[in-house]
Design a protein around this motif. Structure first.
Motif, mmCIF file in Angstrom:
data_model
loop_
_atom_site.group_PDB
_atom_site.id
_atom_site.type_symbol
_atom_site.label_atom_id
_atom_site.label_comp_id
_atom_site.label_asym_id
_atom_site.label_seq_id
_atom_site.Cartn_x
_atom_site.Cartn_y
_atom_site.Cartn_z
ATOM 1 N N TRP A 1 0.839 -1.199 0.000
ATOM 2 C CA TRP A 1 0.000 0.000 0.000
ATOM 3 C C TRP A 1 0.876 1.253 0.000
ATOM 4 C CZ3 TRP A 1 -5.300 -0.454 -0.235
ATOM 5 C CH2 TRP A 1 -5.821 -1.727 0.020
ATOM 6 N N ILE A 2 0.439 2.263 -0.753
ATOM 7 C CA ILE A 2 1.080 3.573 -0.735
ATOM 8 C C ILE A 2 0.530 4.405 0.420
ATOM 9 C CG2 ILE A 2 1.425 5.720 -2.008
ATOM 10 C CD1 ILE A 2 2.973 3.380 -3.130
ATOM 11 N N SER A 3 -0.760 4.231 0.669
ATOM 12 C CA SER A 3 -1.425 4.900 1.780
ATOM 13 C C SER A 3 -2.492 3.956 2.306
ATOM 14 C CB SER A 3 -2.059 6.223 1.323
ATOM 15 O OG SER A 3 -3.159 5.971 0.465
ATOM 16 N N ARG A 4 -3.236 4.400 3.279
ATOM 17 C CA ARG A 4 -4.269 3.555 3.875
ATOM 18 C C ARG A 4 -5.292 3.087 2.853
ATOM 19 N NH1 ARG A 4 -6.473 2.667 8.996
ATOM 20 N NH2 ARG A 4 -8.739 2.404 9.045
ATOM 21 N N SER A 5 -5.526 3.898 1.810
ATOM 22 C CA SER A 5 -6.570 3.574 0.835
ATOM 23 C C SER A 5 -6.052 3.345 -0.573
ATOM 24 C CB SER A 5 -7.620 4.693 0.807
ATOM 25 O OG SER A 5 -7.016 5.926 0.463
ATOM 26 N N GLU A 6 -4.758 3.576 -0.808
ATOM 27 C CA GLU A 6 -4.212 3.465 -2.170
ATOM 28 C C GLU A 6 -3.194 2.336 -2.258
ATOM 29 O OE1 GLU A 6 -1.727 6.097 -5.499
ATOM 30 O OE2 GLU A 6 -2.174 6.939 -3.522
ATOM 31 N N PRO A 7 -3.517 1.274 -3.017
ATOM 32 C CA PRO A 7 -2.558 0.176 -3.155
ATOM 33 C C PRO A 7 -1.387 0.553 -4.051
ATOM 34 C CG PRO A 7 -4.492 -0.238 -4.508
ATOM 35 C CD PRO A 7 -4.781 1.012 -3.725
ATOM 36 N N SER A 8 -0.284 -0.109 -3.831
ATOM 37 C CA SER A 8 0.890 0.078 -4.667
ATOM 38 C C SER A 8 0.684 -0.584 -6.022
ATOM 39 C CB SER A 8 2.099 -0.538 -3.954
ATOM 40 O OG SER A 8 3.204 -0.646 -4.809
ATOM 41 N N LEU A 9 1.489 -0.177 -6.984
ATOM 42 C CA LEU A 9 1.486 -0.843 -8.287
ATOM 43 C C LEU A 9 2.556 -1.926 -8.367
ATOM 44 C CD1 LEU A 9 0.923 2.183 -10.693
ATOM 45 C CD2 LEU A 9 -0.771 0.555 -9.795
ATOM 46 N N PRO B 1 1.668 -12.772 -15.795
ATOM 47 C CA PRO B 1 0.425 -12.158 -16.282
ATOM 48 C C PRO B 1 -0.685 -12.146 -15.233
ATOM 49 C CG PRO B 1 1.302 -13.736 -17.880
ATOM 50 C CD PRO B 1 2.111 -13.899 -16.634
ATOM 51 N N ARG B 2 -0.606 -13.068 -14.282
ATOM 52 C CA ARG B 2 -1.647 -13.143 -13.259
ATOM 53 C C ARG B 2 -1.513 -12.044 -12.211
ATOM 54 N NH1 ARG B 2 -3.534 -18.957 -10.743
ATOM 55 N NH2 ARG B 2 -5.556 -18.260 -9.942
ATOM 56 N N CYS B 3 -0.347 -11.436 -12.142
ATOM 57 C CA CYS B 3 -0.123 -10.442 -11.096
ATOM 58 C C CYS B 3 -1.066 -9.258 -11.253
ATOM 59 C CB CYS B 3 1.322 -9.941 -11.144
ATOM 60 S SG CYS B 3 2.453 -10.981 -10.212
ATOM 61 N N GLY B 4 -1.589 -8.823 -10.144
ATOM 62 C CA GLY B 4 -2.463 -7.663 -10.088
ATOM 63 C C GLY B 4 -2.653 -7.277 -8.645
ATOM 64 N N VAL B 5 -3.173 -6.097 -8.426
ATOM 65 C CA VAL B 5 -3.311 -5.551 -7.080
ATOM 66 C C VAL B 5 -3.956 -6.527 -6.091
ATOM 67 C CG1 VAL B 5 -4.508 -3.757 -5.742
ATOM 68 C CG2 VAL B 5 -3.217 -3.135 -7.788
ATOM 69 N N PRO B 6 -4.972 -7.306 -6.478
ATOM 70 C CA PRO B 6 -5.578 -8.217 -5.491
ATOM 71 C C PRO B 6 -4.578 -9.163 -4.838
ATOM 72 C CG PRO B 6 -7.002 -8.038 -7.397
ATOM 73 C CD PRO B 6 -5.725 -7.329 -7.759
ATOM 74 N N TYR B 7 -3.508 -9.533 -5.555
ATOM 75 C CA TYR B 7 -2.592 -10.525 -5.009
ATOM 76 C C TYR B 7 -1.590 -9.941 -4.012
ATOM 77 C CZ TYR B 7 -4.471 -14.290 -7.717
ATOM 78 O OH TYR B 7 -5.315 -15.253 -8.221
ATOM 79 N N TRP B 8 -1.634 -8.645 -3.789
ATOM 80 C CA TRP B 8 -0.884 -8.118 -2.646
ATOM 81 C C TRP B 8 -1.782 -7.298 -1.734
ATOM 82 C CZ3 TRP B 8 0.823 -7.072 -7.712
ATOM 83 C CH2 TRP B 8 0.606 -5.791 -8.204
ATOM 84 N N THR B 9 -3.104 -7.429 -1.942
ATOM 85 C CA THR B 9 -4.062 -6.820 -1.007
ATOM 86 C C THR B 9 -5.008 -7.916 -0.506
ATOM 87 O OG1 THR B 9 -5.423 -6.118 -2.909
ATOM 88 C CG2 THR B 9 -3.870 -4.505 -2.009
ATOM 89 N N GLY B 10 -6.214 -7.996 -1.014
ATOM 90 C CA GLY B 10 -7.208 -8.916 -0.471
ATOM 91 C C GLY B 10 -6.950 -10.390 -0.711
ATOM 92 N N LYS B 11 -6.148 -10.738 -1.716
ATOM 93 C CA LYS B 11 -5.893 -12.152 -2.028
ATOM 94 C C LYS B 11 -4.464 -12.575 -1.705
ATOM 95 C CE LYS B 11 -7.806 -13.918 -5.728
ATOM 96 N NZ LYS B 11 -8.182 -14.176 -7.141
#
Length: 292
Positions: free
Chosen positions: A84-92, A129-139
């Motif tokens: 996360w970059i901030s409490r509400s903004e995930p990193s890329l 190719p499967r990488c995306g924000v969910p895999y370092w946040t909710g998943k």
């Protein structure tokens, strides 16, 4: 005064936008290079060699030193990284800036040491190719993540045939150490450092969203209850406070599980500086008492 026609204005906006994208790309590229360079600076002096590990779901980055195949394997799992970059903004890009799990591994003098980065950390996104924000946040603890990490453990276990594995996980890597151990019969011990062993409790504590697509380590406590384990927490940790480790030990039972709170340390403190002394504390199960 010069008047721009609409075509010129549109072209100008496009050039500005393009320059902005190039600038962001350059900054991101530099950031990735810095994070990779930092990891290499930790791993190199310890003789840990970077490699890619192919699994069904992800290509993972590892650093390894296998110098005596007839000896046990110490395997370290990284934390959540820059999720996360901030409490509400995930990193890329979740690649950690400091790689605390790697710093722990680099202090380990064992003959066989492996560090596993989490999915999408350090490995180029184009290879995943499967990488995306969910895999370092909710998943981040999803079943497919656990399966991928366990596949990687299988590959390193094959290099030390018949040997036992000591799992060490930092922060979210502690959760994965438990989840992986629950699927294996060759784990000699589990150590977690500031481990997120009950993500539902931690998320409620910080008033953030739950992670229904992830597995929660504490739900697997009974499945690892017979494995010797120590869960280290920092007394000053407000991210994953010591109560999390104690909750897990209560669920696993105290015969083989132990929670230790280390004074003066917070979540992001210099755990690697203290690790040689902490690693010397050997996990062990208490003797069973007949009739109990």
């Amino acid at each position: 005064m010069r008047i721009l026609n609409p075509v010129s204005m549109q072209r100008g906006r496009f050039i500005v936008a393009l320059l902005g994208m190039v600038s962001i790309s350059g900054v991101t590229g530099c950031a990735n290079m810095n994070r990779n360079a930092h990891a290499d600076s930790l791993a190199g002096p310890a003789g840990l060699k970077r490699e890619l590990v192919n699994t069904d779901s992800f290509v993972l980055t590892a650093f390894s030193r296998i110098s005596r195949p007839g000896a046990p394997l110490d395997l370290y799992i990284e934390g959540d990284g820059l999720a996360w970059i901030s409490r509400s903004e995930p990193s890329l890009d979740p690649t950690p800036r400091e790689a605390s799990g790697l710093a722990l591994a680099a202090t380990d003098p064992a003959a066989n040491v492996v560090y596993l980065a989490r999915p999408c950390q350090f490995t180029p996104m184009a290879m995943n190719p499967r990488c995306g924000v969910p895999y370092w946040t909710g998943k981040r603890f999803a079943p497919e993540v656990v399966a991928s990490m366990n596949e990687a453990v299988n590959q390193f276990a094959a290099r030390v045939p018949g040997q036992r594995i000591n799992l060490v996980g930092y922060s979210g890597g502690g959760a994965l150490a438990v989840l992986i151990a629950a699927h294996r019969a060759d784990v000699a011990s589990i150590r977690t450092v500031a481990g997120n062993l009950d993500d539902e409790f931690v998320n409620r504590l910080h008033q953030v969203s739950s992670m229904p697509q992830s597995e929660n380590a504490i739900d697997f406590a009974s499945r690892v209850a017979a494995i010797p384990q120590i869960h280290f927490s920092g007394a000053n940790d407000t991210v994953v406070p010591p109560s999390v480790a104690q909750r897990f030990v209560n669920a696993a039972g105290v015969r083989c599980a132990r929670a230790l709170t280390i004074p003066d340390l917070a979540h992001d403190s210099d755990w690697s500086g203290r690790w040689p002394g902490l690693q010397a504390i050997v996990p062990a199960c208490s003797p069973t008492i007949p009739g109990q």
